[in-house]
Design a protein around this motif. Sequence first.
Motif, mmCIF file in Angstrom:
data_model
loop_
_atom_site.group_PDB
_atom_site.id
_atom_site.type_symbol
_atom_site.label_atom_id
_atom_site.label_comp_id
_atom_site.label_asym_id
_atom_site.label_seq_id
_atom_site.Cartn_x
_atom_site.Cartn_y
_atom_site.Cartn_z
ATOM 1 N N GLU A 189 12.871 9.911 -5.944
ATOM 2 C CA GLU A 189 13.670 9.737 -7.150
ATOM 3 C C GLU A 189 15.026 10.420 -7.013
ATOM 4 O O GLU A 189 16.062 9.865 -7.410
ATOM 5 N N LEU A 190 15.053 11.613 -6.423
ATOM 6 C CA LEU A 190 16.295 12.355 -6.249
ATOM 7 C C LEU A 190 17.252 11.620 -5.313
ATOM 8 O O LEU A 190 18.451 11.494 -5.595
ATOM 9 N N ALA B 40 20.688 9.843 -6.808
ATOM 10 C CA ALA B 40 21.964 10.380 -6.308
ATOM 11 C C ALA B 40 22.816 9.263 -5.721
ATOM 12 O O ALA B 40 24.030 9.196 -5.969
ATOM 13 N N ALA B 41 22.193 8.376 -4.944
ATOM 14 C CA ALA B 41 22.929 7.258 -4.343
ATOM 15 C C ALA B 41 23.457 6.315 -5.414
ATOM 16 O O ALA B 41 24.621 5.882 -5.372
ATOM 17 N N ASP B 42 22.619 5.994 -6.396
ATOM 18 C CA ASP B 42 23.037 5.078 -7.469
ATOM 19 C C ASP B 42 24.179 5.671 -8.285
ATOM 20 O O ASP B 42 25.169 4.990 -8.591
ATOM 21 N N GLU B 43 24.056 6.930 -8.652
ATOM 22 C CA GLU B 43 25.069 7.558 -9.506
ATOM 23 C C GLU B 43 26.409 7.728 -8.793
ATOM 24 O O GLU B 43 27.471 7.657 -9.418
ATOM 25 N N GLU B 44 26.367 7.921 -7.469
ATOM 26 C CA GLU B 44 27.599 8.130 -6.702
ATOM 27 C C GLU B 44 28.133 6.828 -6.098
ATOM 28 O O GLU B 44 29.188 6.819 -5.457
ATOM 29 N N GLY B 45 27.395 5.736 -6.260
ATOM 30 C CA GLY B 45 27.821 4.459 -5.695
ATOM 31 C C GLY B 45 27.771 4.422 -4.179
ATOM 32 O O GLY B 45 28.588 3.747 -3.537
ATOM 33 N N ILE B 46 26.827 5.135 -3.594
ATOM 34 C CA ILE B 46 26.681 5.183 -2.134
ATOM 35 C C ILE B 46 25.716 4.088 -1.701
ATOM 36 O O ILE B 46 24.589 4.020 -2.202
ATOM 37 N N PRO B 47 26.105 3.205 -0.795
ATOM 38 C CA PRO B 47 25.192 2.146 -0.360
ATOM 39 C C PRO B 47 23.979 2.719 0.375
ATOM 40 O O PRO B 47 24.102 3.689 1.126
ATOM 41 N N TYR B 48 22.818 2.125 0.141
ATOM 42 C CA TYR B 48 21.600 2.574 0.807
ATOM 43 C C TYR B 48 20.618 1.414 0.893
ATOM 44 O O TYR B 48 20.776 0.389 0.213
ATOM 45 N N VAL C 22 25.890 11.198 5.280
ATOM 46 C CA VAL C 22 26.456 12.509 4.932
ATOM 47 C C VAL C 22 26.754 12.567 3.438
ATOM 48 O O VAL C 22 26.386 13.526 2.744
ATOM 49 N N LYS C 23 27.408 11.538 2.918
ATOM 50 C CA LYS C 23 27.748 11.503 1.496
ATOM 51 C C LYS C 23 26.501 11.575 0.623
ATOM 52 O O LYS C 23 26.492 12.265 -0.406
ATOM 53 N N LEU C 24 25.456 10.868 1.022
ATOM 54 C CA LEU C 24 24.229 10.851 0.231
ATOM 55 C C LEU C 24 23.575 12.226 0.177
ATOM 56 O O LEU C 24 23.168 12.698 -0.898
ATOM 57 N N ILE C 25 23.500 12.899 1.303
ATOM 58 C CA ILE C 25 22.865 14.224 1.314
ATOM 59 C C ILE C 25 23.700 15.230 0.531
ATOM 60 O O ILE C 25 23.161 16.059 -0.205
ATOM 61 N N LEU C 26 25.002 15.151 0.651
ATOM 62 C CA LEU C 26 25.863 16.043 -0.140
ATOM 63 C C LEU C 26 25.670 15.806 -1.631
ATOM 64 O O LEU C 26 25.647 16.744 -2.427
ATOM 65 N N ALA C 27 25.517 14.542 -2.023
ATOM 66 C CA ALA C 27 25.287 14.215 -3.429
ATOM 67 C C ALA C 27 23.939 14.771 -3.900
ATOM 68 O O ALA C 27 23.818 15.269 -5.028
ATOM 69 N N VAL C 28 22.944 14.701 -3.051
ATOM 70 C CA VAL C 28 21.622 15.242 -3.388
ATOM 71 C C VAL C 28 21.698 16.752 -3.563
ATOM 72 O O VAL C 28 21.162 17.321 -4.524
ATOM 73 N N LEU C 29 22.386 17.418 -2.645
ATOM 74 C CA LEU C 29 22.452 18.883 -2.690
ATOM 75 C C LEU C 29 23.172 19.381 -3.934
ATOM 76 O O LEU C 29 22.830 20.441 -4.478
ATOM 77 N N LYS C 30 24.161 18.644 -4.421
ATOM 78 C CA LYS C 30 24.863 19.034 -5.645
ATOM 79 C C LYS C 30 23.925 19.012 -6.864
ATOM 80 O O LYS C 30 24.200 19.652 -7.872
#
Length: 342
Positions: A269-270, A274-282, A332-340
């Motif tokens: 879920e996290l 995080a990907a959806d809220e930041e608009g990061i493709p996954y 990288v962007k996705l993990i940074l978004a998760v850590l925030k």
Amino acid sequence: MRDLLKKLTEAPGISGFEDEIRNLMMDELEGHVDEMEVDNMGNMIALKKGKEGGKRVMLAAHMDEIGLMIRYIDKNGFIKFSKIGGINDQMLLNQEVTIYTSNGTLTGVIGSKPPHRMKEAERKKVISYEDMFIDIGASDREEAESMVKLGDPIIVNQDFTELGKSLVKGKALDNRVGCAVLIEVMKQAETDATLYGVGTVQEEVGLKGAKTSAFKINPDMAIALDVTISGDHPGIKEDEAPAKAGKGPAIILADASGRGILTHPKVKELLISAADEEGIPYQLEVSEGGTTDASAIHLTREGIPTGVISPPTRYIHTPVSVVNVEDVENAVKLILAVLKRI
């Protein structure tokens, strides 16, 4: 990112011989983390301190690559070898290799019985690695033993090359991709959590470094950084490997048909939110194939909620693996978004 991937793929490091790649990673992280150590297994553990009482998060990327090892030298000076990690025999024949000895490196070529002297039935079969040998130019066993020793590690040679606009080719992208992601995250991370960046050893031969480092750290949560099969080329059905290069990193929901890891629901879920809220493709993946360090980490002590992020990579476990650099950057962007959000 391209320069970092080039540097990492050019470094040698088959399972059990990760020293050079580990030193390179530690040089990259110098000044960006609070502490670094090498544990008894050879894992690199980099620490970035968070707020007192905060969560402890472990990021794990295995440093080792598949390769070969000298196991016998015949009377004519030709070398027989063992495979270290999962290697398809047909990709070995007629390759140039580098042997890493106590006196430096030397070049060899992998040969076998020439097709001109094969019977018809032999020509139709894949040649087994046991029927191959490495030629280092020695005239006999004595000369060869003055050049190499039993147990010396061997790596198939390949240059790092850019393909088109976004793709790169190189050896050991499994898992120097994960190592590159780990380095960039540790450099850029802003989080209340105490962050452990671990370059693990001997993943390709049993997830060994992940087991010992996870036991030592005992984190509240972990994410393994690896690669997954990109099923966007001829010879593979879409339902066998639906992840595609250029569509974003894969969030692994299960691997090895659930015998490896079933991603913890809260971690899943996290990652997705995080990907959806930041608009990061996954991409999402349920895999029936191999597994990662996460399988060892999540079973450590009383259990550690664990997930996996993997950029899709073509031709894994060959010297010519191909990855889309944008997928690596988005990991990288996705993990940074998760850590925030921790």
